[in-house]
Design a protein around this motif. Sequence first.
Motif, PDB file in Angstrom:
ATOM      1  N   CYS A 285     -37.156  49.705 -32.900  1.00 35.07           N
ATOM      2  CA  CYS A 285     -36.903  48.302 -33.241  1.00 35.07           C
ATOM      3  C   CYS A 285     -35.408  47.989 -33.098  1.00 35.07           C
ATOM      4  N   CYS A 286     -35.102  46.698 -32.950  1.00 34.10           N
ATOM      5  CA  CYS A 286     -33.711  46.260 -32.840  1.00 34.10           C
ATOM      6  C   CYS A 286     -32.963  46.729 -34.086  1.00 34.10           C
ATOM      7  N   PHE A 287     -31.814  47.397 -33.878  1.00 31.83           N
ATOM      8  CA  PHE A 287     -31.146  48.008 -35.038  1.00 31.83           C
ATOM      9  C   PHE A 287     -30.442  46.984 -35.925  1.00 31.83           C
ATOM     10  N   ILE A 288     -30.401  45.732 -35.482  1.00 30.73           N
ATOM     11  CA  ILE A 288     -29.814  44.701 -36.341  1.00 30.73           C
ATOM     12  C   ILE A 288     -30.926  43.899 -37.058  1.00 30.73           C
ATOM     13  N   CYS A 289     -31.800  43.234 -36.302  1.00 28.55           N
ATOM     14  CA  CYS A 289     -32.773  42.350 -36.961  1.00 28.55           C
ATOM     15  C   CYS A 289     -34.086  43.057 -37.291  1.00 28.55           C
ATOM     16  N   GLY A 290     -34.346  44.215 -36.649  1.00 28.29           N
ATOM     17  CA  GLY A 290     -35.558  44.969 -36.951  1.00 28.29           C
ATOM     18  C   GLY A 290     -36.778  44.532 -36.149  1.00 28.29           C
TER      19      GLY A 290
ATOM     20  N   ASP B 172     -42.246  42.108 -29.483  1.00 32.82           N
ATOM     21  CA  ASP B 172     -42.181  40.708 -29.928  1.00 32.82           C
ATOM     22  C   ASP B 172     -40.975  39.937 -29.398  1.00 32.82           C
ATOM     23  N   LYS B 173     -39.945  40.644 -28.940  1.00 30.64           N
ATOM     24  CA  LYS B 173     -38.727  39.956 -28.511  1.00 30.64           C
ATOM     25  C   LYS B 173     -38.194  40.594 -27.245  1.00 30.64           C
ATOM     26  N   GLN B 174     -37.330  39.834 -26.554  1.00 30.24           N
ATOM     27  CA  GLN B 174     -36.723  40.383 -25.343  1.00 30.24           C
ATOM     28  C   GLN B 174     -35.547  41.296 -25.741  1.00 30.24           C
TER      29      GLN B 174
ATOM     30  N   CYS C 131     -31.675  47.100 -28.856  1.00 33.76           N
ATOM     31  CA  CYS C 131     -31.136  45.883 -29.459  1.00 33.76           C
ATOM     32  C   CYS C 131     -31.730  44.679 -28.736  1.00 33.76           C
ATOM     33  N   CYS C 132     -32.112  43.646 -29.471  1.00 30.56           N
ATOM     34  CA  CYS C 132     -32.682  42.467 -28.826  1.00 30.56           C
ATOM     35  C   CYS C 132     -31.562  41.606 -28.230  1.00 30.56           C
ATOM     36  N   VAL C 133     -31.928  40.735 -27.308  1.00 28.80           N
ATOM     37  CA  VAL C 133     -30.951  39.903 -26.594  1.00 28.80           C
ATOM     38  C   VAL C 133     -30.135  39.055 -27.573  1.00 28.80           C
ATOM     39  N   ASP C 134     -30.833  38.452 -28.556  1.00 28.22           N
ATOM     40  CA  ASP C 134     -30.140  37.584 -29.524  1.00 28.22           C
ATOM     41  C   ASP C 134     -29.093  38.358 -30.324  1.00 28.22           C
ATOM     42  N   CYS C 135     -29.494  39.502 -30.860  1.00 28.48           N
ATOM     43  CA  CYS C 135     -28.568  40.279 -31.693  1.00 28.48           C
ATOM     44  C   CYS C 135     -27.422  40.834 -30.851  1.00 28.48           C
ATOM     45  N   ASN C 136     -27.739  41.212 -29.614  1.00 28.09           N
ATOM     46  CA  ASN C 136     -26.707  41.742 -28.722  1.00 28.09           C
ATOM     47  C   ASN C 136     -25.621  40.696 -28.475  1.00 28.09           C
TER      48      ASN C 136
END
Length: 350
Positions: free
Chosen positions: A33-38, A43-45, A84-89
């Motif tokens: 999972c994305c290490f920031i938002c989880g 579910d996400k790019q 990491c997801c695109v948004d968090c990155n």
Amino acid sequence: MTDTTTKTIISIDGRILFFELNHFLRDIVKGDCCFICGASPKDKQFNDEHVIPDWLLKRFKLHDKKIILHNQTKIQYSKYKVPCCVDCNSELGKQFEKPIQQLFSKPYNEMAKEIKEQPEKIELVYRWLCLIYFKTHLKDTLLRASLDKRGLNQFIGDAYTWEDFHHVHCLIRSHYTGARLEPEVYGSVYVNRIVELEGIEKFDYIDNPWTKGVMLRIGDFAIACMIDDSTASASLYHQALNKITGALTIYQFYEVFANFNFLKLHLKQHTIYQSEINRKVGYRIIANRPERIELLPAEERAGTHGDFLHLYVKRTLPNMDDREKILKEIEEGKRSFLWNENGEFNEYKD
Ligand SMILES: [Zn+2]
């Protein structure tokens, strides 16, 4: 070093504010999972995040070079990424990489002045170093198989280690969760200019998982940071630091870092960190510091600062006739780069 909150806490707008320890282990440490938002990659790019920031890889032409991991395996810097997801990155870019790149592109004196006079700058640098440290060890399941020859890692149990990472995880997501870090949460940070020596790389990264010490050389300066000592190491070492009146060679800087690590490893009591989340205060990360800063008695210590210094110097000391003799003297604490025989600062002269 624990977060006592026991449940995962989600905000009204659906963000995970706090990961319960097992949730953190399952989704972030062992999962993808994305290490920031989880968020799950289903579910996400995702576009993944460089462990060593891309702007540093570009600046020091590291993309094709390899980093040596704790278990001595090598990974190409360009492929050394964490989920990491695109948004968090892109948010990490805005919150950390852009302002840090800007700060670190300034001439050393200007940068040092800003860090000294604007507390929010050193706080940002501290959180950025925590972020690099966290990314470095995320997925590094062989972390526990440290090759530290003194076997110090035998004192670090799995659960204890992951609880420590859990705290660092809370720190590095604070821009996302809105957590406020109490001033006592910040650790020791030391910055100095580095004189250029022929044949020595201008980029260097070292960390010590058993002390949570991080050292980064970026061209003409270096930073050392102890993530979770609440500035105890710098307090214990401040007299020596005050005697340093000029730029350092990288070996002298290693000596400062070695002392920080030695002091952190042998602190008698440690700070306890907690996440506190409620309607009244919002989310804040607090530090309960021990009343006194003391070291363990000499007979209970597991090593010397020479042991640490030996580890660092060995990596870069060029081949020369008396190389082994020098390394042995360092290990036995008989050789200092910082001080002359009268205990005065050894200022580097060309
Ligand atoms: Zn994310």
